[in-house]
Design an enzyme around this catalytic site. Sequence first.
Site, PDB file in Angstrom:
ATOM      1  N   CYS A 124     -16.297 -17.426  -7.874  1.00 48.63           N
ATOM      2  CA  CYS A 124     -17.457 -16.754  -7.297  1.00 48.63           C
ATOM      3  C   CYS A 124     -18.756 -17.348  -7.864  1.00 48.63           C
ATOM      4  O   CYS A 124     -19.808 -17.309  -7.214  1.00 48.63           O
ATOM      5  CB  CYS A 124     -17.417 -15.254  -7.591  1.00 48.63           C
ATOM      6  SG  CYS A 124     -16.219 -14.352  -6.584  1.00 48.63           S
TER       7      CYS A 124
ATOM      8  N   CYS B 278     -22.762 -16.500  -7.231  1.00 47.98           N
ATOM      9  CA  CYS B 278     -22.977 -15.917  -5.901  1.00 47.98           C
ATOM     10  C   CYS B 278     -22.920 -14.393  -5.949  1.00 47.98           C
ATOM     11  O   CYS B 278     -22.011 -13.806  -6.533  1.00 47.98           O
ATOM     12  CB  CYS B 278     -21.918 -16.441  -4.925  1.00 47.98           C
ATOM     13  SG  CYS B 278     -22.035 -15.728  -3.269  1.00 47.98           S
TER      14      CYS B 278
ATOM     15  N   ASP C 263       0.811  -1.228   0.000  1.00 51.58           N
ATOM     16  CA  ASP C 263       0.000   0.000   0.000  1.00 51.58           C
ATOM     17  C   ASP C 263       0.839   1.270   0.000  1.00 51.58           C
ATOM     18  O   ASP C 263       0.371   2.302   0.454  1.00 51.58           O
ATOM     19  CB  ASP C 263      -0.903   0.038   1.249  1.00 51.58           C
ATOM     20  CG  ASP C 263      -2.026  -0.973   1.176  1.00 51.58           C
ATOM     21  OD1 ASP C 263      -2.160  -1.626   0.139  1.00 51.58           O
ATOM     22  OD2 ASP C 263      -2.756  -1.123   2.165  1.00 51.58           O
TER      23      ASP C 263
ATOM     24  N   CYS D  62     -18.998 -13.497   2.511  1.00 47.54           N
ATOM     25  CA  CYS D  62     -18.405 -14.316   1.443  1.00 47.54           C
ATOM     26  C   CYS D  62     -18.265 -15.772   1.894  1.00 47.54           C
ATOM     27  O   CYS D  62     -17.609 -16.054   2.916  1.00 47.54           O
ATOM     28  CB  CYS D  62     -17.040 -13.761   1.066  1.00 47.54           C
ATOM     29  SG  CYS D  62     -16.187 -14.743  -0.209  1.00 47.54           S
TER      30      CYS D  62
ATOM     31  N   CYS E 116     -18.194   3.530  -0.485  1.00 46.72           N
ATOM     32  CA  CYS E 116     -17.765   2.480   0.441  1.00 46.72           C
ATOM     33  C   CYS E 116     -17.670   3.022   1.868  1.00 46.72           C
ATOM     34  O   CYS E 116     -17.150   4.116   2.105  1.00 46.72           O
ATOM     35  CB  CYS E 116     -16.409   1.937  -0.010  1.00 46.72           C
ATOM     36  SG  CYS E 116     -15.779   0.604   1.025  1.00 46.72           S
TER      37      CYS E 116
ATOM     38  N   CYS F 205     -22.095 -10.675  -1.553  1.00 51.56           N
ATOM     39  CA  CYS F 205     -21.432  -9.413  -1.218  1.00 51.56           C
ATOM     40  C   CYS F 205     -22.178  -8.224  -1.817  1.00 51.56           C
ATOM     41  O   CYS F 205     -22.329  -7.177  -1.177  1.00 51.56           O
ATOM     42  CB  CYS F 205     -19.975  -9.430  -1.665  1.00 51.56           C
ATOM     43  SG  CYS F 205     -19.727  -9.675  -3.442  1.00 51.56           S
TER      44      CYS F 205
ATOM     45  N   CYS G  25     -24.099  -5.259   0.676  1.00 49.27           N
ATOM     46  CA  CYS G  25     -23.498  -3.928   0.811  1.00 49.27           C
ATOM     47  C   CYS G  25     -24.589  -2.872   1.029  1.00 49.27           C
ATOM     48  O   CYS G  25     -25.415  -2.631   0.143  1.00 49.27           O
ATOM     49  CB  CYS G  25     -22.681  -3.581  -0.432  1.00 49.27           C
ATOM     50  SG  CYS G  25     -21.884  -1.952  -0.312  1.00 49.27           S
TER      51      CYS G  25
END
Length: 258
Positions: free
Chosen positions: A134, A137, A79, A195, A160, A140, A144
């Site tokens: 995934c 599915c 990061d 998840c 977010c 998520c 949210c």
Amino acid sequence: MENHFDLRIDPCKLVPGARSVITLLLNYFPSEQQRPGSPKISKYAYGKDYHEVIREKLNDLLHLIKENIGNVQGRGFVDSAPVLERSWAVRSGAGWIGRNGNLITRQQGSDFFIATLITDLELIADEPFAKDYCGTCTKCVDACPTNAIKENKMIDGSRCISYFTIELKDAVIPNEMKNKFENWMFGCDICQDVCPWNRFSKPTNEAAFTAIPEILNLSTEEWQSITEDTFRKIFKASPLKRSKYKGIQRNLSFIQTS
């Protein structure tokens, strides 16, 4: 994302003569959880700041490589630079990018940090991770509360909860987000918690990520009454210092009045 785009796609611009990108994953899943009803904090922030922890590990790894191989040049990233860490991770065979934008592995889900070591060492590349597990599915996406997860694995970062509670700094959180934070005070784990692949998460054995007791145990009232001096002392090595005392109090006030 537009800033330093050339650096993102060409590792040689970060490490002259680069020949290999090494992807490393470090589990942060905690062995303990917060007390029920407390303002929620993302699991990655339970212990010490991962930047410092991983940076030291990357330096140790590079030193080990030099000690055993020779004059190898390299640079570690976590990061801290324009590095396409998730894309490199997929190309390294570590996992696939899920609908929530996180790298997911079949072995331990997505509760881990990604680190990258770019080096001029010539290595035989691993096969890229080719399949998306995934499937159909959409847990998520459905979970949210701010509709930040869009189609085609696109994430609207400006919606977010992690953005609002960490990156927004001193600005006022928009009123349209009232009643949508679900008690998250710092970061958000909703898309990871739902998840199915994270049922394979196992507690980390990294001592530096052991939860700070106050993160697990402080009640809403105790968070509200904590002084700035106390906050700085307790969380001086914590990711929470990124939001600073003022930001934490703003977030706390927002979720309490929602």
